[in-house]
Enzyme design. Structure first.
Site, mmCIF file in Angstrom:
data_model
loop_
_atom_site.group_PDB
_atom_site.id
_atom_site.type_symbol
_atom_site.label_atom_id
_atom_site.label_comp_id
_atom_site.label_asym_id
_atom_site.label_seq_id
_atom_site.Cartn_x
_atom_site.Cartn_y
_atom_site.Cartn_z
ATOM 1 N NE ARG A 252 -0.806 -0.177 5.136
ATOM 2 C CZ ARG A 252 -0.524 0.711 5.719
ATOM 3 N NH1 ARG A 252 -0.643 2.052 5.404
ATOM 4 N NH2 ARG A 252 -0.042 0.744 6.998
ATOM 5 C CE LYS B 108 3.211 3.097 6.392
ATOM 6 N NZ LYS B 108 3.742 4.218 6.379
ATOM 7 C CG HIS C 189 6.561 -16.928 6.213
ATOM 8 N ND1 HIS C 189 7.554 -17.431 5.258
ATOM 9 C CD2 HIS C 189 7.311 -17.247 7.220
ATOM 10 C CE1 HIS C 189 8.476 -18.171 5.740
ATOM 11 N NE2 HIS C 189 8.323 -18.032 7.093
ATOM 12 C CE1 TYR D 196 4.018 -1.746 7.884
ATOM 13 C CE2 TYR D 196 5.408 -1.111 9.279
ATOM 14 C CZ TYR D 196 4.320 -0.819 8.206
ATOM 15 O OH TYR D 196 4.446 0.384 7.880
ATOM 16 C CG ASN E 228 7.403 2.628 10.297
ATOM 17 O OD1 ASN E 228 6.719 2.106 11.094
ATOM 18 N ND2 ASN E 228 6.863 3.290 9.154
ATOM 19 C CB SER F 168 13.208 -15.940 12.193
ATOM 20 O OG SER F 168 13.373 -16.606 10.763
ATOM 21 C CB ALA G 222 16.928 -15.459 14.704
ATOM 22 N NE ARG H 235 19.007 -13.078 19.889
ATOM 23 C CZ ARG H 235 19.831 -14.013 19.464
ATOM 24 N NH1 ARG H 235 20.504 -14.761 20.016
ATOM 25 N NH2 ARG H 235 19.497 -14.597 18.035
#
Length: 143
Positions: free
Chosen positions: A25, A43, A55, A58, A78, A97, A115, A132
């Site tokens: 979008r 986006k 998969h 975002y 963001n 991931s 990850a 982490r």
């Protein structure tokens, strides 16, 4: 473009695979040979040649360089509640991931992000970045 994908205000080049259940979008450019998998939302971003975002991710307000892999569950963070910032990922980067990339941020080429990392600082070229906190286990005193 596979089933149940929603494409809005996007430019898509040749040999691109999108979906199922993907969404692009508002000012998205996807270059050749890109794979956008299921439950990925993009986006205001440029996705360059041969990128894989397979998969559950975002990508917002970002530029993703050629031959980069974005691991499952990874996101670009963001928005700080007031302002939007950009994430720039250069060529041939591997993002593990479940990684959160906190913008503004630049990840230089040929770097690897471990990850489960939460990356808050720029990453130099050809580096491994891990961020982490230590595991803390607190005993439940209720019985």
């Amino acid at each position: 473009i596979k089933s149940f994908s929603h494409i809005e205000n996007s430019e898509i080049k040749k040999n691109v695979e999108i979906g199922p259940f993907a969404r692009t979008r508002d000012q998205v450019i996807i270059h050749e040979g890109v794979k956008i998998g299921n439950f990925v939302e993009i986006k205001k971003s440029v996705i360059k040649n041969e990128v894989k975002i397979s998969h559950l991710s975002y990508i917002g307000d970002a530029e993703i360089g050629e031959f980069t892999n974005i691991g499952a569950g990874s996101i670009t963070c963001n928005f700080d509640g007031k302002n939007k910032f950009k994430t720039v990922i250069k060529d041939k980067v591997f993002v593990g991931s479940n990684t959160s990339l906190i913008a503004p941020l630049v990840i230089q080429s040929k770097s690897t992000i471990g990850a489960g990392s939460v990356i808050t600082k720029d990453v130099p070229k050809e580096s491994l970045a891990l961020e982490r906190s230590n595991l803390k286990i607190l005993r439940n005193k209720r019985r």
